[in-house]
Scaffold this motif. Structure first.
Motif, PDB file in Angstrom:
ATOM      1  N   THR A 141     -32.403  55.366  -9.459  1.00 22.38           N
ATOM      2  CA  THR A 141     -31.543  55.470 -11.086  1.00 22.38           C
ATOM      3  C   THR A 141     -30.981  53.935 -11.154  1.00 22.38           C
ATOM      4  OG1 THR A 141     -29.251  56.183  -9.875  1.00 22.38           O
ATOM      5  CG2 THR A 141     -30.155  57.714 -10.440  1.00 22.38           C
ATOM      6  N   LEU A 142     -30.842  52.946 -10.481  1.00 23.06           N
ATOM      7  CA  LEU A 142     -30.272  51.242 -10.685  1.00 23.06           C
ATOM      8  C   LEU A 142     -31.994  51.171 -11.055  1.00 23.06           C
ATOM      9  CD1 LEU A 142     -28.361  49.379 -10.609  1.00 23.06           C
ATOM     10  CD2 LEU A 142     -29.746  48.893  -7.929  1.00 23.06           C
ATOM     11  N   ASP A 143     -33.046  51.180 -10.867  1.00 18.62           N
ATOM     12  CA  ASP A 143     -34.443  51.031 -11.639  1.00 18.62           C
ATOM     13  C   ASP A 143     -33.947  51.480 -12.919  1.00 18.62           C
ATOM     14  OD1 ASP A 143     -34.890  49.806  -9.246  1.00 18.62           O
ATOM     15  OD2 ASP A 143     -36.300  51.613  -9.221  1.00 18.62           O
ATOM     16  N   GLU A 144     -33.354  52.982 -13.382  1.00 19.22           N
ATOM     17  CA  GLU A 144     -33.682  53.609 -14.792  1.00 19.22           C
ATOM     18  C   GLU A 144     -32.228  52.764 -15.322  1.00 19.22           C
ATOM     19  OE1 GLU A 144     -32.521  57.732 -16.135  1.00 19.22           O
ATOM     20  OE2 GLU A 144     -33.271  57.419 -14.460  1.00 19.22           O
ATOM     21  N   ALA A 145     -31.571  52.655 -14.852  1.00 23.39           N
ATOM     22  CA  ALA A 145     -30.409  51.823 -15.432  1.00 23.39           C
ATOM     23  C   ALA A 145     -30.305  50.293 -16.497  1.00 23.39           C
ATOM     24  CB  ALA A 145     -28.842  52.145 -14.917  1.00 23.39           C
ATOM     25  N   THR A 146     -30.904  49.769 -15.212  1.00 24.68           N
ATOM     26  CA  THR A 146     -31.952  48.204 -15.613  1.00 24.68           C
ATOM     27  C   THR A 146     -32.949  48.283 -16.639  1.00 24.68           C
ATOM     28  OG1 THR A 146     -33.249  48.391 -13.733  1.00 24.68           O
ATOM     29  CG2 THR A 146     -31.029  47.098 -13.718  1.00 24.68           C
ATOM     30  N   SER A 147     -33.537  49.343 -16.586  1.00 22.04           N
ATOM     31  CA  SER A 147     -34.460  49.195 -17.258  1.00 22.04           C
ATOM     32  C   SER A 147     -34.320  49.520 -18.666  1.00 22.04           C
ATOM     33  CB  SER A 147     -35.821  50.137 -17.125  1.00 22.04           C
ATOM     34  OG  SER A 147     -36.629  50.760 -18.094  1.00 22.04           O
ATOM     35  N   ILE A 148     -33.738  50.701 -19.202  1.00 19.16           N
ATOM     36  CA  ILE A 148     -33.086  50.505 -20.250  1.00 19.16           C
ATOM     37  C   ILE A 148     -32.312  49.522 -20.697  1.00 19.16           C
ATOM     38  CG2 ILE A 148     -30.763  51.900 -21.315  1.00 19.16           C
ATOM     39  CD1 ILE A 148     -32.274  54.408 -19.574  1.00 19.16           C
ATOM     40  N   ALA A 149     -30.926  48.699 -19.954  1.00 14.13           N
ATOM     41  CA  ALA A 149     -30.709  47.813 -19.653  1.00 14.13           C
ATOM     42  C   ALA A 149     -31.192  46.695 -20.409  1.00 14.13           C
ATOM     43  CB  ALA A 149     -30.161  47.349 -19.056  1.00 14.13           C
ATOM     44  N   LYS A 150     -32.697  46.432 -20.188  1.00 15.06           N
ATOM     45  CA  LYS A 150     -33.470  45.133 -21.118  1.00 15.06           C
ATOM     46  C   LYS A 150     -34.580  45.658 -21.445  1.00 15.06           C
ATOM     47  CE  LYS A 150     -37.297  42.855 -19.189  1.00 15.06           C
ATOM     48  NZ  LYS A 150     -38.765  43.008 -18.183  1.00 15.06           N
ATOM     49  N   THR A 151     -34.264  46.372 -22.602  1.00 11.20           N
ATOM     50  CA  THR A 151     -34.606  47.593 -23.822  1.00 11.20           C
ATOM     51  C   THR A 151     -34.163  46.905 -24.668  1.00 11.20           C
ATOM     52  OG1 THR A 151     -36.334  49.006 -22.681  1.00 11.20           O
ATOM     53  CG2 THR A 151     -35.540  49.753 -24.525  1.00 11.20           C
ATOM     54  N   LEU A 152     -32.436  47.811 -24.380  1.00  7.74           N
ATOM     55  CA  LEU A 152     -31.374  47.274 -25.431  1.00  7.74           C
ATOM     56  C   LEU A 152     -30.662  45.802 -25.547  1.00  7.74           C
ATOM     57  CD1 LEU A 152     -29.536  50.510 -24.078  1.00  7.74           C
ATOM     58  CD2 LEU A 152     -31.492  50.053 -27.018  1.00  7.74           C
ATOM     59  N   ASP A 153     -31.980  45.112 -24.684  1.00  8.33           N
ATOM     60  CA  ASP A 153     -30.750  43.163 -24.518  1.00  8.33           C
ATOM     61  C   ASP A 153     -29.523  43.491 -24.178  1.00  8.33           C
ATOM     62  OD1 ASP A 153     -32.958  42.720 -25.195  1.00  8.33           O
ATOM     63  OD2 ASP A 153     -32.396  42.344 -27.479  1.00  8.33           O
ATOM     64  N   ALA A 154     -29.049  44.108 -23.278  1.00  7.79           N
ATOM     65  CA  ALA A 154     -27.878  44.771 -22.808  1.00  7.79           C
ATOM     66  C   ALA A 154     -27.802  43.381 -21.199  1.00  7.79           C
ATOM     67  CB  ALA A 154     -27.237  45.681 -22.253  1.00  7.79           C
ATOM     68  N   PRO A 155     -26.606  42.183 -21.105  1.00  8.04           N
ATOM     69  CA  PRO A 155     -26.385  42.027 -19.846  1.00  8.04           C
ATOM     70  C   PRO A 155     -26.160  42.390 -18.215  1.00  8.04           C
ATOM     71  CG  PRO A 155     -23.971  42.325 -20.537  1.00  8.04           C
ATOM     72  CD  PRO A 155     -25.644  42.421 -21.860  1.00  8.04           C
ATOM     73  N   ASP A 156     -26.792  41.787 -17.286  1.00  7.53           N
ATOM     74  CA  ASP A 156     -26.856  42.655 -15.999  1.00  7.53           C
ATOM     75  C   ASP A 156     -25.465  42.929 -15.785  1.00  7.53           C
ATOM     76  OD1 ASP A 156     -29.812  41.774 -16.089  1.00  7.53           O
ATOM     77  OD2 ASP A 156     -28.806  39.350 -15.128  1.00  7.53           O
TER      78      ASP A 156
END
Length: 972
Positions: free
Chosen positions: A782-797
């Motif tokens: 689920t961490l992979d899932e969250a970080t992938s969505i964050a990257k898609t939305l240009d959200a910071p780490d």
């Protein structure tokens, strides 16, 4: 109830307690349903009638006896001895039919400083209840205050000797006083909840003795029917059903409760009441039948209050389902009990009881006349918002509808239904509901209106909307309270509104008493008639002034804070109002599943309504939906391409034929279909329906190929959301993923072994009495899932919180109002899924106690501050509904809507990890890359791609993509 040891102080209290209840019943007037003598677990003679002695012949001997006892009291300072002597005197006055002197002696017990404080507290609570029933509220409040003070002074050693915890008793008295003196049913619920919470806390406290644990267990068991009844009367239907079902689970799995047969039946009665309030009368009948048989097997006497009350509930179920003629024996038993037991005779009133008995005989006009008398009294005394007025109004409507000699007109139905629709500016903020037969009356009205042309069908549509609104109102009320708490100006207005509403209740009750006095003066031609008339006129002016103050405050709140009004007292929109809120490519569909037929109401963007009766019953749909869900609920995803893995394609096609085919023409051209429903249909995954039968997945014709179904609690929610659009939040994302269920953070992400094949199933052992939170399986993917969505939305780490930081306390302390997307990628917990756990929630990082402090519950969620375009619950079962009663959408989604979410992406079964990542990241990738797409279209593209095999042949199976449900406003 567990058997108590019989020491002296316990014996005298068990002599006193039943007298207090019967004393209260003897002096009660024609109030209906207000007395709560929960006596089921007592020795059986508690429910027996009091011995009656002629007052003239009995009184002198009692007076002489009192003189002798008073002399003995002068000579004896031992507290328990004094109590025993006074109890004998109370009993004799009671037997002599002299309640005034019996109460006088009981008050002397309360005031006797040599009697142990706990016994005095119990007596004060009982007397407070009796005086409340007599409408002597000043004395009742004084005794409640004394009971509380004495309870606080009771030493731990005495608590070990008492048959009841004093706090339980004074909270019950406070609840009754709140209902009678102030007409505050919400306060009554809060007090009884407080007693239940205290009992649960005591039961869980290992430092307390076995005796205190027994008292706590008995409190929970003996008061379950009372608490569930109050929950339903406060329109907390889902809460009532969750609590009743939870207690049903507890009596079979929690060894500390040790219920006897009578207490088990009490829990079954509570389940029946909860199901009645959720429009499931067949389920309610099953449980009340079971409870009555339990009473019979346990030897409960036929005139016992508990037995008579169960007969009354079964008669109400029969009335709601037009089957009263089949229950004449129950009516005869109810009347027999009332002829012997004064508690039964007064609860409910004679007129209400007589109306039901007459109705079983088919004497509808006299039944209507009888219920009208008590309804008029309660309307005058309590007002139109009283739950008793509401359920008695429903009884009256049912008598009219079930009278074959009478044709009920559309205008009559409209007069009954319209006050519930909330269209008036001076809205109902009481939060009360009739519960018992209200849904039955509404269902019968809806069925009758379907044959009355366009106007009748438009009103039928709004009745169907009422069912869905009622199912969500508890969460909406919580959201309203949260909104007021964080908005100072609104909080001030709400406090003023509550004071004005309570002032109006006080003025109304005062006017009722003065009017009764005037009628007596007029009839007897005694007293100062002119003065009585003047008093009534002054009271009328005062009540009218209170009503004007209340209306003014409602108008201010409505204009300044319409969202609050939409939460606390939502108006049911007309088809035209729904149409005005829809976009040109959207359609709104309301399904109401009745016992004998299903109804579909389709509204398009022009505001036109198409209403139709579908030839499928609730039982038929339940069977088909269970067949369809079997493969998904097993929690085992397919392992190879082309494997149906139990998915029933015939059921998927049949459900489309039964529900959608008849209205498909109304849906042409719509890319989004909003669906509102409740009950069993809430658990149907509409996304996996097939427009035609197929033999394999490659040739399947999915309904989502042309349109996207989106769930909505009701039309009011959509109209409200689009009437008051909010400014979009600035930050792209906040995500909580891969929580540390053992309370430790891994050194690196790679330290987690990742298995992407099994579903994210929550570890549950249904046979266990407790649950170890450390056993919850980690979810590193689920961490992979969250970080992938964050990257898609240009959200910071830093927008992704994981490990120990993905905790309940972290969520609740954050201001989430500036995040457009709020993501929870973790396990979801369904109410009742975990042993002893009654709340839906999201499993977050371990914080010391496991379930109690590590799960983000619906109660927590309604207090959050959200301004989210999306809330994503990428977890198992977050969208699951029980389907056995009034669920509209899941408890969690209702809570997130109340907290301010505009749309929610959630799941209906245990999703598989790799496909979960593909779906959620795919939705946001498509949504971000094409600004012209709505949320519904982004999900539709993602599901269609997966169903067509673009992500591999294995992922054609609906297990992987059909779990996802979009709820709320699905527009951009």
């Amino acid at each position: 109830m567990v058997i108590r040891s019989e020491n002296a102080s316990q014996v005298v209290w068990w002599c006193l307690r039943p007298m207090l209840f019967v004393l209260a019943a003897v002096i009660v007037g024609s109030f209906c349903g207000l007395l709560r003598p929960s006596l089921a677990g007592e020795p059986q003679d508690v429910n027996a009638p009091a011995a009656k002695i002629d007052k003239t012949s009995g009184q002198p001997s009692v007076v002489d006896e009192e003189k002798a006892i008073r002399k003995l009291l002068d000579e004896n300072s031992d507290g328990n001895t004094r109590l025993a002597l006074l109890i004998v005197l109370v009993q004799d006055y009671f037997d002599a039919d002299d309640p005034a002197d019996a109460r006088r002696v009981m008050e002397s017990i309360v005031d006797d400083g040599r009697i142990p404080t706990g016994q005095r507290s119990l007596t004060a609570s009982g007397l407070a209840l009796a005086y409340a029933v007599e409408n002597d509220f000043v004395r009742s409040q004084r005794l409640v205050n004394q009971a509380k003070k004495l309870a606080d002074q009771t030493p731990p050693a005495e608590l070990e000797t008492l048959p009841e915890e004093p706090a339980y008793e004074y909270l019950s008295a406070e609840a009754e006083l709140a209902r009678r003196a102030l007409n505050q049913h919400d306060t009554a619920l809060r007090k009884v909840r407080e007693a239940a919470d205290l009992a649960r806390k005591n039961l869980d406290n290992p430092s307390l003795s076995e005796h205190r644990h027994e008292e706590a267990a008995n409190q929970l068991l003996d008061e379950v029917e009372h608490l569930v009844g109050l929950q339903t009367q406060n329109n907390r239907r889902t809460e009532a059903l969750n609590y009743a079902n939870g207690m049903l689970w507890d009596i079979d799995h929690d060894p500390r409760l040790k219920p006897n047969a009578i207490q088990r039946a009490l829990v079954e009665v509570a389940v029946s009441i909860a199901l009645m309030s959720n429009d499931d009368y067949d389920g309610a009948l099953f449980w009340i039948d079971k409870a009555i048989k339990g009473y019979q097997d346990a030897g409960v006497l036929p005139y016992a209050f508990t037995y008579a009350e169960a007969l009354r509930i079964r008669l109400m179920i029969a009335l709601a389902t037009n089957r009263l003629a089949d229950y004449k024996a129950d009516a005869e038993g109810f009347q027999y009990a009332a002829s012997i037991n004064p508690v039964v005779a007064k609860t409910p009133s004679k007129d209400e009881r007589l109306s039901v008995i007459l109705a079983t005989q088919g004497n509808w006009p006299e039944a209507e006349s009888s219920i009208s008398r008590v309804l008029a009294y309660n309307l005058k005394d309590q007002g139109a918002q009283s739950p008793f007025v509401k359920y008695q109004s429903a009884m009256l409507m049912l008598y009219r509808l079930e009278d074959s000699e009478r044709k009920v007109s559309e205008s009559e139905i409209s007069r009954y239904v319209t006050p519930m629709l909330g269209q008036n500016d001076d809205w109902d903020a009481s939060g009360s509901a009739g519960a018992f037969v209200e849904d039955g009356a509404l269902a019968m009205c809806l069925s009758r209106l379907m044959d009355d042309g366009a106007e009748g069908q438009a009103l039928a549509f709004r009745i169907a909307e009422l069912f869905h609104m009622n199912a969500t109102q508890g969460a909406m009320s919580d959201g309203a309270a949260r909104l007021a708490a964080v908005t100072p100006e609104l909080r001030s207005l709400v406090e003023q509104e509550q004071m004005a509403r309570r002032a109006q209740d006080t003025e109304r009750m005062g006017l009722s008493g003065l009017s009764t006095r005037l009628a007596k003066v007029d009839a007897e031609n005694t007293g100062n008639k002119g003065g009585a008339i003047a008093s009534v006129e002054d009271a009328e002016k005062a009540m009218n002034a209170s009503a004007e103050d209340l209306a003014t405050l409602h108008d201010r709140i409505n204009k300044q804070f319409p969202e609050y009004r939409g939460l606390v007292s939502p108006a049911v929109p007309t088809p035209e109002q729904v149409g005005a809120a829809l976009h040109s490519d959207e359609v709104y569909v309301d399904f109401y599943v009745g016992r004998d037929a299903t109804y579909a109401f389709v509204v398009n963007a022009k505001g036109s309504l198409h209403a139709t009766r579908l030839n499928v019953t609730r039982a038929d749909l339940k069977k088909q939906i269970l067949t369809l869900r079997n493969a998904f609920d097993a929690g085992v995803p397919p392992r190879k391409a082309g494997d149906l893995a139990g998915f029933d394609m015939t059921a998927a096609a049949d459900l489309y034929r039964l529900l959608i085919s008849s209205i498909q023409a109304d849906l042409e051209g719509a890319t989004t279909v909003y669906i509102a429903t409740s009950g069993i249909l809430s658990s149907l995954p509409f996304d996996v329906l097939m427009t035609a039968p197929a033999t394999d997945l490659a040739s399947a014709h999915w309904w989502i190929a042309t349109t996207m179904p989106v769930r909505i609690p009701n039309a009011s929610a959509l109209v409200l959301a689009r009437s008051h659009p909010a400014t979009h939040a600035a930050e792209p994302l906040i995500a909580f993923a891969d929580p540390s269920f053992d309370g430790r953070d891994p050194a690196t992400i790679a330290a987690h072994p990742v298995d992407r094949t099994p579903a994210r199933a929550f570890p549950v052992d249904g046979g266990a009495a407790s649950f170890d939170y450390h056993r919850v399986a980690p979810l590193p993917e689920t961490l992979d899932e969250a970080t992938s969505i964050a990257k898609t939305l240009d959200a910071p780490d830093h927008s992704v919180l994981w490990g120990k930081n993905a905790s309940r306390s972290e969520v609740t302390k954050r201001d989430l109002s500036n995040d457009r997307v709020v993501l929870f990628a973790t396990h979801g917990i369904v109410a009742g899924e975990v042993p002893g756990w009654r709340k839906a929630g999201l499993a977050l990082a371990y914080e010391g106690r496991g379930l109690p402090d590590s799960v983000l519950t619906a109660d927590d969620i309604v207090t959050l501050r959200l301004n989210a375009d999306w809330v994503v619950l990428s977890a198992c079962n977050t969208g699951l509904v029980t389907g056995n009663a009034g669920d509209a959408i899941s408890e969690l989604s209702r809570a997130f809507f109340a907290a301010g979410a505009r749309s929610i992406l959630l799941t209906q079964w245990a999703v598989e990890s790799r496909s979960a990542t593909e779906v959620t990241t795919g939705v946001f990738r498509i949504y971000a890359n094409d600004p012209s797409l709505s949320k519904a279209e982004a999900l539709a593209h993602t599901e269609r791609d997966m169903a067509s095999g673009k992500d591999g042949e294995l992922y054609r199976h609906p297990y992987f993509w059909g779990a996802y449900v979009l709820a709320g406003d699905a527009a951009r």
